[in-house]
Design a protein around this motif. Structure first.
Motif, PDB file in Angstrom:
ATOM      1  N   UNK A 116      -2.724   8.951   6.556  1.00  0.00           N
ATOM      2  CA  UNK A 116      -1.982   7.827   7.303  1.00  0.00           C
ATOM      3  C   UNK A 116      -0.679   8.403   7.584  1.00  0.00           C
ATOM      4  N   UNK A 117      -0.176   9.530   6.860  1.00  0.00           N
ATOM      5  CA  UNK A 117       1.238  10.038   7.431  1.00  0.00           C
ATOM      6  C   UNK A 117       1.258  10.428   8.996  1.00  0.00           C
ATOM      7  N   UNK A 118       0.053  11.351   9.044  1.00  0.00           N
ATOM      8  CA  UNK A 118      -0.026  11.888  10.490  1.00  0.00           C
ATOM      9  C   UNK A 118      -0.369  10.525  11.499  1.00  0.00           C
ATOM     10  N   UNK A 119      -0.900   9.597  11.157  1.00  0.00           N
ATOM     11  CA  UNK A 119      -1.262   8.507  12.136  1.00  0.00           C
ATOM     12  C   UNK A 119       0.150   8.017  12.294  1.00  0.00           C
ATOM     13  N   UNK A 120       1.056   7.709  11.393  1.00  0.00           N
ATOM     14  CA  UNK A 120       2.466   7.000  11.514  1.00  0.00           C
ATOM     15  C   UNK A 120       3.220   8.041  12.437  1.00  0.00           C
ATOM     16  N   UNK A 121       3.096   9.329  12.147  1.00  0.00           N
ATOM     17  CA  UNK A 121       3.971  10.108  13.295  1.00  0.00           C
ATOM     18  C   UNK A 121       3.477  10.058  14.589  1.00  0.00           C
ATOM     19  N   UNK A 122       1.936  10.100  14.947  1.00  0.00           N
ATOM     20  CA  UNK A 122       1.533   9.874  16.081  1.00  0.00           C
ATOM     21  C   UNK A 122       1.660   8.621  16.808  1.00  0.00           C
ATOM     22  N   UNK A 123       2.135   7.332  16.276  1.00  0.00           N
ATOM     23  CA  UNK A 123       2.353   6.334  16.588  1.00  0.00           C
ATOM     24  C   UNK A 123       3.669   6.203  17.586  1.00  0.00           C
ATOM     25  N   UNK A 124       4.580   7.432  17.151  1.00  0.00           N
ATOM     26  CA  UNK A 124       5.791   7.173  17.643  1.00  0.00           C
ATOM     27  C   UNK A 124       5.654   7.855  19.322  1.00  0.00           C
ATOM     28  N   UNK A 125       4.405   8.489  19.656  1.00  0.00           N
ATOM     29  CA  UNK A 125       4.378   9.114  21.059  1.00  0.00           C
ATOM     30  C   UNK A 125       3.966   7.958  21.685  1.00  0.00           C
ATOM     31  N   UNK A 160     -10.658   5.274  14.469  1.00  0.00           N
ATOM     32  CA  UNK A 160     -10.620   3.631  14.642  1.00  0.00           C
ATOM     33  C   UNK A 160      -9.586   2.822  14.156  1.00  0.00           C
ATOM     34  N   UNK A 161      -8.953   3.344  12.838  1.00  0.00           N
ATOM     35  CA  UNK A 161      -7.919   2.734  12.079  1.00  0.00           C
ATOM     36  C   UNK A 161      -6.573   2.866  13.376  1.00  0.00           C
ATOM     37  N   UNK A 162      -6.348   4.051  13.665  1.00  0.00           N
ATOM     38  CA  UNK A 162      -5.476   4.304  14.528  1.00  0.00           C
ATOM     39  C   UNK A 162      -5.209   3.355  15.774  1.00  0.00           C
ATOM     40  N   UNK A 163      -6.412   3.452  16.155  1.00  0.00           N
ATOM     41  CA  UNK A 163      -6.558   2.645  17.514  1.00  0.00           C
ATOM     42  C   UNK A 163      -6.170   1.221  17.507  1.00  0.00           C
ATOM     43  N   UNK A 164      -6.485   0.764  16.136  1.00  0.00           N
ATOM     44  CA  UNK A 164      -6.302  -0.755  15.937  1.00  0.00           C
ATOM     45  C   UNK A 164      -4.631  -1.017  15.701  1.00  0.00           C
ATOM     46  N   UNK A 165      -4.074   0.120  15.224  1.00  0.00           N
ATOM     47  CA  UNK A 165      -2.513  -0.210  14.945  1.00  0.00           C
ATOM     48  C   UNK A 165      -1.749   0.323  15.995  1.00  0.00           C
ATOM     49  N   UNK A 166      -2.066   0.998  17.034  1.00  0.00           N
ATOM     50  CA  UNK A 166      -1.314   1.885  17.918  1.00  0.00           C
ATOM     51  C   UNK A 166      -1.034   0.767  18.963  1.00  0.00           C
ATOM     52  N   UNK A 167       0.103   0.996  19.569  1.00  0.00           N
ATOM     53  CA  UNK A 167       0.507   0.296  20.904  1.00  0.00           C
ATOM     54  C   UNK A 167       0.496   1.032  22.173  1.00  0.00           C
ATOM     55  N   UNK A 196     -17.490   2.058  20.006  1.00  0.00           N
ATOM     56  CA  UNK A 196     -17.317   1.408  18.568  1.00  0.00           C
ATOM     57  C   UNK A 196     -15.841   1.237  18.343  1.00  0.00           C
ATOM     58  N   UNK A 197     -15.049   2.066  19.219  1.00  0.00           N
ATOM     59  CA  UNK A 197     -13.424   2.205  18.721  1.00  0.00           C
ATOM     60  C   UNK A 197     -12.914   0.720  19.473  1.00  0.00           C
ATOM     61  N   UNK A 198     -12.132   0.127  18.871  1.00  0.00           N
ATOM     62  CA  UNK A 198     -11.588  -1.408  19.148  1.00  0.00           C
ATOM     63  C   UNK A 198     -10.094  -1.224  19.103  1.00  0.00           C
ATOM     64  N   UNK A 199      -9.271  -1.415  20.101  1.00  0.00           N
ATOM     65  CA  UNK A 199      -9.871  -1.599  21.525  1.00  0.00           C
ATOM     66  C   UNK A 199     -10.176  -0.317  21.964  1.00  0.00           C
ATOM     67  N   UNK A 200     -11.255  -0.661  22.833  1.00  0.00           N
ATOM     68  CA  UNK A 200     -11.423   0.883  23.632  1.00  0.00           C
ATOM     69  C   UNK A 200     -10.605   1.648  24.224  1.00  0.00           C
ATOM     70  N   UNK A 201     -10.581   2.866  23.970  1.00  0.00           N
ATOM     71  CA  UNK A 201      -9.764   3.942  24.555  1.00  0.00           C
ATOM     72  C   UNK A 201      -9.463   3.772  26.134  1.00  0.00           C
ATOM     73  N   UNK A 202      -8.217   3.679  26.698  1.00  0.00           N
ATOM     74  CA  UNK A 202      -8.021   3.262  28.126  1.00  0.00           C
ATOM     75  C   UNK A 202      -9.082   4.379  28.968  1.00  0.00           C
ATOM     76  N   UNK A 203      -8.904   5.698  28.658  1.00  0.00           N
ATOM     77  CA  UNK A 203      -9.489   6.678  29.560  1.00  0.00           C
ATOM     78  C   UNK A 203     -10.391   7.425  28.470  1.00  0.00           C
ATOM     79  N   UNK A 204     -11.535   7.875  29.003  1.00  0.00           N
ATOM     80  CA  UNK A 204     -12.321   9.002  28.160  1.00  0.00           C
ATOM     81  C   UNK A 204     -12.711  10.028  29.418  1.00  0.00           C
ATOM     82  N   UNK A 205     -11.936  11.378  29.039  1.00  0.00           N
ATOM     83  CA  UNK A 205     -12.030  12.213  29.989  1.00  0.00           C
ATOM     84  C   UNK A 205     -13.369  13.250  29.487  1.00  0.00           C
TER      85      UNK A 205
END
Ligand code: SF4
Length: 312
Positions: A116-125, A160-167, A196-205
């Protein structure tokens, strides 16, 4: 010094000012396609591998002295950036000092997203680029060779949890490799995981090992496999080609320093090195003689690359 590099041309991020947060090669994976060589510091411990204040000092200098426009400030380098415990603090510093002037990207293998701590830090980007290369648990162990006995399901769940919370934006990267994960069955499974990731990632390279991989048996897949992946994976884009932009060498006074600094963090093609030597009107033979002390030339897929020799 030398933990902030570029801006370098990036296939996904335009002119990217890179930040390295770990010594070579500190990672919780030992991917078969890694272009940095073998994982010598195989760890899942989060700590301040390089002093946070030192990184911020270098970053400040680079921002003040770079002539090229910066499209992204990108956390990428000699290992996995989420292993650095100061990641969140550095992102905060950039945001506080420069408001919305720079977009911030983190290129990560995504392993620690279960934390969870890593997810919180990544959310700042503004943009996160996690990898998903494996269609299942068995291939996860074969391709990424992770450090701990954490299931592939848990890693995907973290994402998946990250994708749900991240803006911000999520751009997934898949390394497609011949006879490893390029069968239709594997590609269909990868498409299912991404779907299965919701919302779908904007891009998949869809990437391929265009630069020399650590394991020589890793090969570029067929055009057909790349096209199939593009047709079934949601929001897929192919980056299965080499980047052609110029490196920003305005901070250097000669080609030797520029090439040594770039190859510290980024594989450089022979033709790109020649371009830099010509830019400074230096003598090619002399420069390559000097480079030989710390650089080796490796042929891969029809191209010559300058790679840093690993220190013994
Ligand atoms: S996650 Fe990245 S740095 Fe780590 S082994 Fe894989 S490719 Fe290399």
């Amino acid at each position: 010094m030398g933990n902030v590099f570029g801006p370098v041309p990036s296939r996904r991020l335009g002119n990217s000012l890179g930040i390295n947060l770990t010594p070579l090669k500190t990672c919780n994976y030992a991917c078969i396609y890694c272009q940095l060589g073998k994982t010598t510091n195989f760890t899942n411990q989060r700590k301040e591998y390089i002093k946070t204040e030192e990184i911020i000092k270098e970053l400040k200098y680079a921002i003040e002295n770079t002539e090229l426009p910066i499209d992204y400030i990108t956390f990428i380098g000699d290992g996995e950036p989420t292993l650095h415990s100061g990641l969140g603090e550095i992102i905060k510093w950039i945001k506080e000092q420069h408001k919305e002037k720079f977009k911030i990207a983190v290129v990560t293998n995504g392993f620690l997203m279960y934390d969870e701590k890593v997810r919180e830090e990544l959310k700042l980007a503004d943009l996160i680029l996690p990898s998903i290369d494996a269609p299942d648990e068995k291939k996860f162990k074969l391709i990424n060779r992770p450090i701990e006995n954490i299931s592939y399901g848990k890693i995907i769940e973290g994402l998946k949890i990250f994708a749900k919370e991240y803006t911000g934006k999520i751009w997934i990267e898949i390394m497609l490799m011949k006879e490893i994960n390029d069968s239709r069955k594997d590609i269909d499974k990868l498409a299912e995981i991404i779907g299965s990731i919701n919302p779908l990632p904007e891009r998949v390279y869809i990437n391929t090992p265009v630069r020399p991989p650590v394991e020589k048996w890793v090969k570029i897949p067929s055009e057909e496999a790349i096209k199939y992946a593009q047709s079934v994976i949601p929001n897929a884009y192919s980056i299965a080609y080499r980047e052609d932009g110029d490196f920003d060498v305005s901070r250097y006074t000669n080609s030797l320093d520029a090439i040594l600094d770039i190859t510290e963090k980024h594989p450089l093609r022979y033709d790109q090195a020649e371009k830099i030597i010509n830019h400074f009107n230096d003598e090619k033979e002399k420069v390559f003689q000097e480079l030989e002390k710390s650089i080796k030339i490796v042929e891969y897929d029809g191209y010559k690359y300058l790679l840093k020799k690993l220190k013994k």
